[in-house]
Design a protein around this motif. Structure first.
Motif, short mmCIF file in Angstrom:
data_model
loop_
_atom_site.label_atom_id
_atom_site.label_comp_id
_atom_site.label_asym_id
_atom_site.label_seq_id
_atom_site.Cartn_x
_atom_site.Cartn_y
_atom_site.Cartn_z
N ALA A 107 88.43 82.41 49.08
CA ALA A 107 89.77 81.73 49.46
C ALA A 107 90.91 81.55 48.48
O ALA A 107 91.91 81.99 48.71
CB ALA A 107 89.55 80.49 49.88
N ALA A 108 90.41 81.76 47.40
CA ALA A 108 91.35 81.56 46.19
C ALA A 108 91.92 83.14 45.97
O ALA A 108 92.98 83.09 45.83
CB ALA A 108 90.45 81.40 44.58
N ARG A 109 91.10 84.21 45.99
CA ARG A 109 91.74 85.50 46.04
C ARG A 109 92.73 85.52 46.97
O ARG A 109 93.74 86.06 47.12
CB ARG A 109 90.59 86.23 46.15
CG ARG A 109 91.05 87.97 46.32
CD ARG A 109 92.16 88.19 45.12
NE ARG A 109 92.63 89.65 45.63
CZ ARG A 109 91.99 90.80 45.31
NH1 ARG A 109 90.93 90.99 44.72
NH2 ARG A 109 92.66 91.80 45.35
N ALA A 110 92.43 85.08 48.56
CA ALA A 110 93.22 85.40 49.52
C ALA A 110 94.55 84.60 49.31
O ALA A 110 95.58 84.95 49.93
CB ALA A 110 92.46 85.02 50.80
N ASP A 111 94.19 83.38 48.74
CA ASP A 111 95.68 82.51 48.63
C ASP A 111 96.70 83.30 47.53
O ASP A 111 97.79 83.31 47.93
CB ASP A 111 95.15 81.26 47.79
CG ASP A 111 96.29 80.15 47.89
OD1 ASP A 111 96.32 79.63 49.12
OD2 ASP A 111 96.82 79.57 46.75
N ARG A 143 98.15 86.08 49.52
CA ARG A 143 99.18 85.75 50.46
C ARG A 143 100.44 85.13 50.04
O ARG A 143 101.56 85.57 50.47
CB ARG A 143 98.34 84.28 51.26
CG ARG A 143 99.24 83.83 52.27
CD ARG A 143 98.66 82.71 53.13
NE ARG A 143 99.43 82.17 54.12
CZ ARG A 143 99.24 81.06 54.87
NH1 ARG A 143 98.08 80.37 54.37
NH2 ARG A 143 99.96 80.62 55.73
N ALA A 144 100.29 84.83 48.68
CA ALA A 144 101.66 84.43 47.94
C ALA A 144 102.39 85.53 47.77
O ALA A 144 103.66 85.85 48.20
CB ALA A 144 101.33 83.56 46.69
N PHE A 145 101.83 86.83 47.18
CA PHE A 145 102.46 88.19 46.84
C PHE A 145 103.07 88.47 48.33
O PHE A 145 104.18 89.13 48.35
CB PHE A 145 101.67 89.00 46.39
CG PHE A 145 101.31 88.92 44.85
CD1 PHE A 145 102.50 89.04 43.88
CD2 PHE A 145 100.16 88.71 44.27
CE1 PHE A 145 102.34 88.89 42.85
CE2 PHE A 145 99.92 88.72 42.72
CZ PHE A 145 101.07 88.75 42.05
N ALA A 146 102.42 88.42 49.28
CA ALA A 146 102.86 88.86 50.66
C ALA A 146 104.26 88.09 51.17
O ALA A 146 105.12 88.78 51.82
CB ALA A 146 101.74 88.84 51.65
N ALA A 147 104.02 86.83 50.85
CA ALA A 147 105.30 86.12 51.04
C ALA A 147 106.53 86.53 50.37
O ALA A 147 107.44 86.39 50.70
CB ALA A 147 105.10 84.65 50.83
N PHE A 148 106.47 86.62 49.04
CA PHE A 148 107.41 87.20 48.24
C PHE A 148 108.06 88.38 48.79
O PHE A 148 109.21 88.74 48.71
CB PHE A 148 107.01 87.48 46.76
CG PHE A 148 106.33 86.34 46.12
CD1 PHE A 148 106.46 85.07 46.27
CD2 PHE A 148 105.32 86.53 45.09
CE1 PHE A 148 105.84 83.98 46.00
CE2 PHE A 148 104.90 85.64 44.48
CZ PHE A 148 105.13 84.17 44.85
#
Length: 307
Positions: free
Chosen positions: A190-194, A197-202
């Motif tokens: 979950a940490a890696r996915a988090d 996911r942040a980079f994808a949001a940027f």
């Protein structure tokens, strides 16, 4: 170099204060595990046969790793992996004679704070961003993915302005090890996915000036957290100067704490969240001219990592 007792205490106060503003916090958990504490003031170690996560060997700059999902072009320098491929940790420039300093700003917002934002709480600080631009201060903004989703126009503006670079502060602002000031914790997958996911949001917001740097929420990390992010191609970025701006009401006190702590090659942690750090902009207006008077030059984290 190990953080001073004063800075360590300030870091703990910072985490506890920020936790008070984050939904889901249980109220003042302890700091990260022993490995995380050791790394708070210690440069990342180069690859070695030892499996110790707290090696104090100086880091070696390396070509950027392959970008993880959601990264920008990956042109910023990164550090070589630590022992057994662990994510490297950067805290202060190795070259500590040139008077350079990096002001960094955490744009914090947790995954479940949407209702508070809808009710009018401001997790952004456009006045601070405008001040940094007006003063010509290159800066690194450690942004959560949730913040970028809440303020996509601002995320794009920051992430396309050459004055700034956008680094990853997780998507959810949950802990990557426990205990961490009462924050709910993520496991390895979950940490890696988090982070991804942040980079994808940027990327979705249009922020292109992204760099492969990551700041753990609360600064809390241990060997397991460093291992979980080993394939993400990021360098974890800590700090050696705590500004004390979280929930501060006196900008003079914030400025005095920064000015007392800055040394050549320092990384200063501050915040870009009006509700949690209301006097940061005013403190910056005092900090910048005084450090320039002392001969300091402001740089982004990427310039320090490359030295």
């Amino acid at each position: 170099m190990t953080l001073s007792v004063r800075n360590a205490a300030a870091a703990a106060a910072l985490g506890a204060a920020l936790c008070a503003a984050l939904s889901g916090c249980g109220g003042g958990g302890a700091a990260s595990g022993a490995a995380g504490q050791a790394r708070l003031g210690t440069p990342a170690a180069p690859p070695a046969a030892s499996s110790s996560a707290s090696s104090a060997s100086p880091p070696a700059a390396a070509p950027p790793a392959s970008p993880a999902v959601g990264h920008g072009p990956g042109k910023a320098p990164t550090l070589a992996p630590g022992p057994n491929g662990l994510t490297p940790v950067f805290e202060r420039a190795r070259q500590q004679t040139e008077k350079t300093v990096a002001l960094t700003f955490d744009a914090d917002m947790t995954a479940d704070q949407g209702p508070r934002a809808a009710a009018g709480e401001r997790f952004d600080n456009p006045g601070l961003i405008s001040t940094l631009k007006a003063l010509g201060v290159p800066s690194t903004v450690f942004m959560t993915g949730r913040w970028a989703e809440e303020y996509p126009d601002q995320a794009k503006a920051i992430g396309t302005d050459p004055v700034f670079e956008v680094a990853n502060h997780s998507y959810s602002h949950h802990a990557f090890t426990s205990p961490c000031y009462g924050l709910p914790a993520l496991d390895g997958a979950a940490a890696r996915a988090d982070v991804d996911r942040a980079f994808a949001a940027f990327r979705k917001a249009g922020a292109v000036n992204t760099v492969p740097y990551f700041r753990f929420p609360g600064g809390c990390h241990d060997e397991r957290a460093l291992r979980a992010l080993a394939g993400a191609g990021v360098t974890a970025v800590q700090w050696d100067v705590v500004s004390g701006d979280a929930f501060a009401k006196d900008p003079d006190a914030v400025a005095a704490q920064v000015l007392a702590g800055v040394k050549p090659g320092s990384v200063v942690v501050m915040h870009c969240t009006r509700s949690a750090a209301p006097v940061t902009e005013e403190a910056v207006r005092k900090i910048v001219p005084e450090l320039r008077k002392r001969g300091y030059r402001f740089v982004k984290v990427s310039e320090l990592v490359g030295t």
